[in-house]
Design a protein around this motif. Structure first.
Motif, PDB file in Angstrom:
ATOM      1  N   UNK A 206     106.981 -46.708 -26.310  1.00 45.04           N
ATOM      2  CA  UNK A 206     106.787 -47.328 -27.620  1.00 45.04           C
ATOM      3  C   UNK A 206     105.929 -46.448 -28.522  1.00 45.04           C
ATOM      4  N   UNK A 207     104.901 -45.820 -27.978  1.00 48.72           N
ATOM      5  CA  UNK A 207     103.982 -44.983 -28.755  1.00 48.72           C
ATOM      6  C   UNK A 207     104.392 -43.516 -28.681  1.00 48.72           C
ATOM      7  N   UNK A 208     103.998 -42.720 -29.655  1.00 49.79           N
ATOM      8  CA  UNK A 208     104.249 -41.279 -29.563  1.00 49.79           C
ATOM      9  C   UNK A 208     103.552 -40.693 -28.338  1.00 49.79           C
ATOM     10  N   UNK A 209     104.136 -39.698 -27.724  1.00 45.36           N
ATOM     11  CA  UNK A 209     103.640 -39.167 -26.453  1.00 45.36           C
ATOM     12  C   UNK A 209     102.225 -38.609 -26.563  1.00 45.36           C
ATOM     13  N   UNK A 210     101.875 -38.012 -27.697  1.00 45.87           N
ATOM     14  CA  UNK A 210     100.539 -37.453 -27.844  1.00 45.87           C
ATOM     15  C   UNK A 210      99.480 -38.554 -27.892  1.00 45.87           C
ATOM     16  N   UNK A 211      99.763 -39.654 -28.568  1.00 45.56           N
ATOM     17  CA  UNK A 211      98.850 -40.787 -28.607  1.00 45.56           C
ATOM     18  C   UNK A 211      98.713 -41.424 -27.226  1.00 45.56           C
ATOM     19  N   UNK A 212      99.836 -41.568 -26.516  1.00 43.21           N
ATOM     20  CA  UNK A 212      99.788 -42.126 -25.160  1.00 43.21           C
ATOM     21  C   UNK A 212      98.942 -41.254 -24.242  1.00 43.21           C
ATOM     22  N   UNK A 213      99.116 -39.956 -24.351  1.00 40.65           N
ATOM     23  CA  UNK A 213      98.352 -39.023 -23.523  1.00 40.65           C
ATOM     24  C   UNK A 213      96.859 -39.118 -23.833  1.00 40.65           C
ATOM     25  N   UNK A 214      96.519 -39.220 -25.114  1.00 35.21           N
ATOM     26  CA  UNK A 214      95.108 -39.323 -25.497  1.00 35.21           C
ATOM     27  C   UNK A 214      94.454 -40.590 -24.996  1.00 35.21           C
ATOM     28  N   UNK A 215      95.122 -41.724 -25.164  1.00 31.92           N
ATOM     29  CA  UNK A 215      94.563 -43.003 -24.715  1.00 31.92           C
ATOM     30  C   UNK A 215      94.424 -43.023 -23.193  1.00 31.92           C
ATOM     31  N   UNK A 216      95.434 -42.531 -22.494  1.00 31.37           N
ATOM     32  CA  UNK A 216      95.369 -42.508 -21.027  1.00 31.37           C
ATOM     33  C   UNK A 216      94.252 -41.589 -20.542  1.00 31.37           C
ATOM     34  N   UNK A 217      94.065 -40.461 -21.193  1.00 30.29           N
ATOM     35  CA  UNK A 217      93.006 -39.521 -20.802  1.00 30.29           C
ATOM     36  C   UNK A 217      91.623 -40.141 -21.006  1.00 30.29           C
ATOM     37  N   UNK A 218      91.428 -40.793 -22.136  1.00 29.64           N
ATOM     38  CA  UNK A 218      90.127 -41.435 -22.404  1.00 29.64           C
ATOM     39  C   UNK A 218      89.863 -42.540 -21.386  1.00 29.64           C
ATOM     40  N   UNK A 219      90.853 -43.382 -21.120  1.00 23.44           N
ATOM     41  CA  UNK A 219      90.666 -44.491 -20.178  1.00 23.44           C
ATOM     42  C   UNK A 219      90.366 -43.976 -18.776  1.00 23.44           C
ATOM     43  N   UNK A 220      91.106 -42.977 -18.333  1.00 24.83           N
ATOM     44  CA  UNK A 220      90.872 -42.443 -16.988  1.00 24.83           C
ATOM     45  C   UNK A 220      89.533 -41.714 -16.890  1.00 24.83           C
ATOM     46  N   UNK A 221      89.124 -41.023 -17.940  1.00 24.86           N
ATOM     47  CA  UNK A 221      87.832 -40.331 -17.878  1.00 24.86           C
ATOM     48  C   UNK A 221      86.672 -41.324 -17.864  1.00 24.86           C
ATOM     49  N   UNK A 222      86.804 -42.426 -18.610  1.00 22.97           N
ATOM     50  CA  UNK A 222      85.756 -43.450 -18.563  1.00 22.97           C
ATOM     51  C   UNK A 222      85.679 -44.104 -17.183  1.00 22.97           C
ATOM     52  N   UNK A 223      86.826 -44.373 -16.597  1.00 26.27           N
ATOM     53  CA  UNK A 223      86.835 -44.959 -15.256  1.00 26.27           C
ATOM     54  C   UNK A 223      86.272 -43.975 -14.232  1.00 26.27           C
ATOM     55  N   UNK A 224      86.610 -42.708 -14.356  1.00 21.38           N
ATOM     56  CA  UNK A 224      86.085 -41.698 -13.431  1.00 21.38           C
ATOM     57  C   UNK A 224      84.574 -41.594 -13.568  1.00 21.38           C
ATOM     58  N   UNK A 225      84.071 -41.642 -14.784  1.00 18.62           N
ATOM     59  CA  UNK A 225      82.630 -41.586 -15.001  1.00 18.62           C
ATOM     60  C   UNK A 225      81.936 -42.786 -14.364  1.00 18.62           C
ATOM     61  N   UNK A 226      82.542 -43.969 -14.515  1.00 16.97           N
ATOM     62  CA  UNK A 226      81.983 -45.180 -13.901  1.00 16.97           C
ATOM     63  C   UNK A 226      81.988 -45.060 -12.382  1.00 16.97           C
TER      64      UNK A 226
END
Length: 145
Positions: free
Chosen positions: A36-56
């Motif tokens: 549904x979303x452009x691939x670059x936006x999907x990649x950015x959101x997924x990267x931010x979410x995974x990095x926050x979870x990894x930090x936690x």
């Protein structure tokens, strides 16, 4: 008012909250895989979410509490890593199945949530806490605010 026998237990932070954060980030990652979303936006959101979870997941717990005691008088005493004994007040609690979440506040500090799950406490301690917390009513000195 007497609250029954005191409960004392050693505390070490649980890994359950970090595991839940990682599972949530994985779910966000899967949701971002939809076209549904452009691939670059999907990649950015997924990267931010995974990095926050990894930090936690990888960050050391901020909690310096080593031992918790709920006295027969209803007082909460916390032994810290600096070998200090601090008096705390129980602000709230939640019982989630066999897990117990205690939110306590020490003087002049922000509230601290202690998560007691199967990986950091024994079943008997959690059972005693659930039974004693179940007898509290709002307004009790050892109860919730």
């Amino acid at each position: 008012m007497s609250y029954g026998p005191g409960i004392r237990f050693d505390y070490r932070p649980s890994r359950v909250p970090a595991g839940l954060a990682l599972a949530g980030a994985g779910t966000v990652g899967l949701a971002m895989a939809t076209p549904v979303l452009p691939w670059l936006l999907r990649l950015g959101v997924a990267t931010v979410a995974l990095s926050l979870a990894w930090r936690q997941w990888r960050s050391p717990p901020a909690c310096a509490v080593k031992r918790v005691q709920w006295t027969a008088d209803g007082d909460w005493l916390l032994d810290t890593a600096a070998s200090e004994e601090c008096v705390a007040t129980l602000k709230s609690f939640r019982i989630l199945g066999s897990q117990v979440l205690l939110t306590v506040r020490m003087a002049s500090q922000r509230p601290l949530t202690l998560w007691l799950a199967g990986d950091n406490s024994d079943a008997n301690t959690r059972r005693q806490l659930r039974m004693r917390l179940g007898r509290l009513s709002p307004g009790d000195p050892g109860g919730t605010v």
